[in-house]
Design an enzyme around this catalytic site. Structure first.
Site, PDB file in Angstrom:
ATOM      1  N   ARG A  91       0.824  -1.202   0.000  1.00  0.00           N
ATOM      2  CA  ARG A  91       0.000   0.000   0.000  1.00  0.00           C
ATOM      3  C   ARG A  91       0.859   1.254   0.000  1.00  0.00           C
ATOM      4  O   ARG A  91       1.740   1.422   0.835  1.00  0.00           O
ATOM      5  CB  ARG A  91      -0.906   0.012   1.229  1.00  0.00           C
ATOM      6  N   ARG A 101      -6.328   1.785  -3.794  1.00  0.00           N
ATOM      7  CA  ARG A 101      -5.397   1.147  -2.867  1.00  0.00           C
ATOM      8  C   ARG A 101      -5.406  -0.363  -3.020  1.00  0.00           C
ATOM      9  O   ARG A 101      -6.419  -0.972  -3.319  1.00  0.00           O
ATOM     10  CB  ARG A 101      -5.693   1.536  -1.421  1.00  0.00           C
ATOM     11  N   ASP A 104      -6.925  -1.779   2.181  1.00  0.00           N
ATOM     12  CA  ASP A 104      -7.308  -0.849   3.247  1.00  0.00           C
ATOM     13  C   ASP A 104      -7.927  -1.677   4.362  1.00  0.00           C
ATOM     14  O   ASP A 104      -8.844  -2.463   4.123  1.00  0.00           O
ATOM     15  CB  ASP A 104      -8.343   0.142   2.690  1.00  0.00           C
ATOM     16  N   ASP A 106      -9.599  -1.200   8.085  1.00  0.00           N
ATOM     17  CA  ASP A 106     -10.105  -0.220   9.043  1.00  0.00           C
ATOM     18  C   ASP A 106     -10.709  -0.920  10.254  1.00  0.00           C
ATOM     19  O   ASP A 106     -11.441  -1.907  10.103  1.00  0.00           O
ATOM     20  CB  ASP A 106     -11.213   0.638   8.404  1.00  0.00           C
TER      21      ASP A 106
HETATM   22  P1  ADP Z   1      -9.405   5.701   4.700  1.00  0.00           P
HETATM   23  O1  ADP Z   1      -9.441   4.347   5.316  1.00  0.00           O
HETATM   24  O2  ADP Z   1     -10.181   6.739   5.472  1.00  0.00           O
HETATM   25  O3  ADP Z   1      -9.765   5.706   3.256  1.00  0.00           O
HETATM   26  P2  ADP Z   1      -6.559   5.555   5.183  1.00  0.00           P
HETATM   27  O4  ADP Z   1      -6.688   4.080   5.193  1.00  0.00           O
HETATM   28  O5  ADP Z   1      -5.482   6.164   4.330  1.00  0.00           O
HETATM   29  O6  ADP Z   1      -7.912   6.246   4.733  1.00  0.00           O
HETATM   30  O7  ADP Z   1      -6.415   5.998   6.669  1.00  0.00           O
HETATM   31  C1  ADP Z   1      -6.029   7.264   7.035  1.00  0.00           C
HETATM   32  C2  ADP Z   1      -5.763   7.270   8.527  1.00  0.00           C
HETATM   33  O8  ADP Z   1      -6.950   6.950   9.221  1.00  0.00           O
HETATM   34  C3  ADP Z   1      -4.770   6.256   9.037  1.00  0.00           C
HETATM   35  O9  ADP Z   1      -3.485   6.780   9.034  1.00  0.00           O
HETATM   36  C4  ADP Z   1      -5.260   5.965  10.474  1.00  0.00           C
HETATM   37  O10 ADP Z   1      -4.375   6.492  11.430  1.00  0.00           O
HETATM   38  C5  ADP Z   1      -6.550   6.727  10.537  1.00  0.00           C
HETATM   39  N1  ADP Z   1      -7.640   6.062  11.247  1.00  0.00           N
HETATM   40  C6  ADP Z   1      -8.455   6.713  12.133  1.00  0.00           C
HETATM   41  N2  ADP Z   1      -9.356   5.878  12.653  1.00  0.00           N
HETATM   42  C7  ADP Z   1      -9.117   4.661  12.088  1.00  0.00           C
HETATM   43  C8  ADP Z   1      -9.732   3.380  12.244  1.00  0.00           C
HETATM   44  N3  ADP Z   1     -10.780   3.202  13.070  1.00  0.00           N
HETATM   45  N4  ADP Z   1      -9.228   2.351  11.526  1.00  0.00           N
HETATM   46  C9  ADP Z   1      -8.182   2.534  10.676  1.00  0.00           C
HETATM   47  N5  ADP Z   1      -7.555   3.723  10.480  1.00  0.00           N
HETATM   48  C10 ADP Z   1      -8.014   4.783  11.192  1.00  0.00           C
HETATM   49 MG    MG Z   2      -8.103   2.980   6.134  1.00  0.00          MG
END
Ligand code: ADP
Ligand code: MG
Length: 171
Positions: A91, A101, A104, A106
């Site tokens: 990534r 990407r 991802d 989350d």
């Molecule tokens: P998105 O998932 O919003 O498309 P990214 O994967 O690039 O974007 O994540 C951006 C930032 O989101 C990461 O650097 C991370 O620190 C932050 N973030 C905040 N909350 C969470 C969460 N619950 N899970 C994963 N990442 C998170």
């Molecule tokens: Mg993310």
């Protein structure tokens, strides 16, 4: 790892997404890696869904899924473990919000906890209105599941248009 492992495990839900380099394979491989996380046990994997991109429309469709896991990793420890898996999938973060990407990951929910820290918000701030998160979440979570601050999963799904999301046949 920045902080300690917890004495009592919690159930966490992790959302997976990919739209580059064979997205379905990326997501399946990531599920296998999540199955190997330390201090954790993978409980369930949703089916994979093909979904229309959110944000910039000039990018390939996504594959999305959700897994549930029982973990003793702290929220921060879990985030770091997920980011290590993202990096292993090549990534690149180029700063484009919602851009394409390879992987991802989350944290959607971590037990019934709410957290708002720099770089970590739980529940994930965008999960409440996104069918590509809520539909696979409902495959692995009870419909009475409470999303802290937002209500039950069933209510959220009812309010969310189920557009641009189709299950990918197994096999
Ligand atoms: P998105 O998932 O919003 O498309 P990214 O994967 O690039 O974007 O994540 C951006 C930032 O989101 C990461 O650097 C991370 O620190 C932050 N973030 C905040 N909350 C969470 C969460 N619950 N899970 C994963 N990442 C998170
Ligand atoms: Mg993310």
């Amino acid at each position: 790892m920045t902080d300690a492992v917890r004495a009592t495990p919690v159930v966490a839900y992790v959302g997976l997404g990919s739209n580059l380099s064979d997205p379905a394979a990326q997501v399946r491989q990531a599920m296998a890696e999540l199955n190997g996380l330390p201090e954790s046990e993978l409980l369930a994997r949703s089916p994979l869904y093909r979904t229309a991109p959110v944000g910039p429309a000039d990018q390939p469709d996504y594959v999305n899924a959700v897994v549930s896991l029982k973990t003793r990793l702290s929220p921060r420890g879990l985030l770091e473990a997920l980011q290590a898996i993202e990096r292993a999938h090549g990534r690149q973060r180029d700063g484009t919000r919602w851009g394409p990407r390879t992987l991802d990951l989350d944290i959607l929910l971590y037990g019934d906890e709410r957290l708002s820290e720099p770089g970590l918000q739980i529940p994930h701030p965008e999960m409440g209105g996104r069918a590509f998160v809520l539909v696979p979440l409902a495959d692995v979570a009870p419909s009475g599941l409470r999303v802290p601050g937002l209500g039950t999963l069933a209510d959220l799904i009812e309010r969310c248009p189920r557009e641009g999301i189709a299950p990918i046949p197994v096999g």
